[in-house]
Design an enzyme around this catalytic site. Structure first.
Site, short mmCIF file in Angstrom:
data_model
loop_
_atom_site.label_atom_id
_atom_site.label_comp_id
_atom_site.label_asym_id
_atom_site.label_seq_id
_atom_site.Cartn_x
_atom_site.Cartn_y
_atom_site.Cartn_z
N HIS A 23 -35.66 -24.20 -7.08
CA HIS A 23 -35.84 -22.80 -7.50
C HIS A 23 -37.32 -22.48 -7.73
CE1 HIS A 23 -33.32 -19.44 -8.02
NE2 HIS A 23 -33.01 -19.52 -9.29
N ASN A 71 -34.37 -15.18 -14.26
CA ASN A 71 -33.65 -13.90 -14.30
C ASN A 71 -34.39 -12.82 -15.08
OD1 ASN A 71 -33.26 -15.11 -16.75
ND2 ASN A 71 -31.09 -14.68 -16.90
N ASP A 96 -37.61 -19.13 -3.34
CA ASP A 96 -36.73 -20.04 -2.61
C ASP A 96 -35.65 -19.22 -1.90
OD1 ASP A 96 -35.95 -19.47 -5.38
OD2 ASP A 96 -34.19 -20.68 -4.98
N ASN A 117 -31.61 -14.11 -8.56
CA ASN A 117 -31.80 -13.46 -9.87
C ASN A 117 -33.22 -13.01 -10.14
OD1 ASN A 117 -29.10 -13.62 -10.61
ND2 ASN A 117 -29.33 -15.69 -11.41
#
Length: 196
Positions: A23, A71, A96, A117
């Site tokens: 991520h 997020n 990503d 997110n």
């Protein structure tokens, strides 16, 4: 000048436990851009992130790695963009990308968030303006939806990591092409690249 990009953002989760997870591929891109110019990122609480100024083909560009969780990325991006009056279409967000294999990387402008997110929050905090550019760094897909969270928060095996690193390296080179020539030339080189 062929581009008006003034801010490049690399999405990530904060903290050492996430540093090497898939991520955080967006942050690896920013780190590579800074490393190439021997510039250090500095923590700037005002923008909820690590920031620096780099130069691409003589143009000053701000870089940002949010220290919020993924997020809440929009909180950081909007704080810096609003302060410096940077429009969404002057921003490149590196992130990503599940829908591309490791070793592939692509640039596009606009579009939805595809369930990401970080992108979702940036769009929301930018008054639903989706016109920022995205540098999509392939990390591959675990094969089923249920496994996605563990996949993005996990480390890539070495063979995949090497491909992602090679793609990030190629993307940093293509920034020069984008700034010196134009986006189409950068895209045509980048999109045909594959770290096999």
């Amino acid at each position: 000048m062929s581009t008006d990009i003034q801010l490049i953002v690399g999405l990530a989760n904060p903290g050492p436990e996430y540093k090497h997870t898939r991520h955080n591929a967006g942050a690896w891109f920013i780190e590579e851009l800074c490393r190439a110019q021997n510039i250090s990122l500095k923590n700037d609480p005002k923008y909820f992130g690590y920031t620096a100024k780099i130069f691409i083909d003589g143009n000053e560009v701000r870089v940002l790695v949010p220290t919020t969780f993924m997020n809440l990325s929009g909180k950081s991006v909007s704080a810096l963009a609003n302060f410096f009056k940077i429009k969404p279409e002057q921003i490149l967000v590196a992130h990503d990308e599940l829908d591309m294999p490791p070793g592939k990387v692509k640039i596009k402008q606009g579009g939805g968030h595809g369930g990401h997110n970080g992108l979702k929050d940036i769009i929301a905090k930018m008054a639903n303006n989706k016109e920022f550019y995205r540098l999509r760094i392939g990390i591959g897909h675990p094969g089923s939806r249920e496994k996605v969270t563990g996949w993005v928060l996990g480390r890539a095996p070495q063979v995949d990591q090497e491909k992602i690193d090679a793609a990030v390296d190629e993307a940093t080179r293509c920034m020069d092409i984008w700034f010196k020539q134009d986006l189409k030339k950068a895209q045509s080189r980048l999109h045909s690249f594959s770290a096999e």
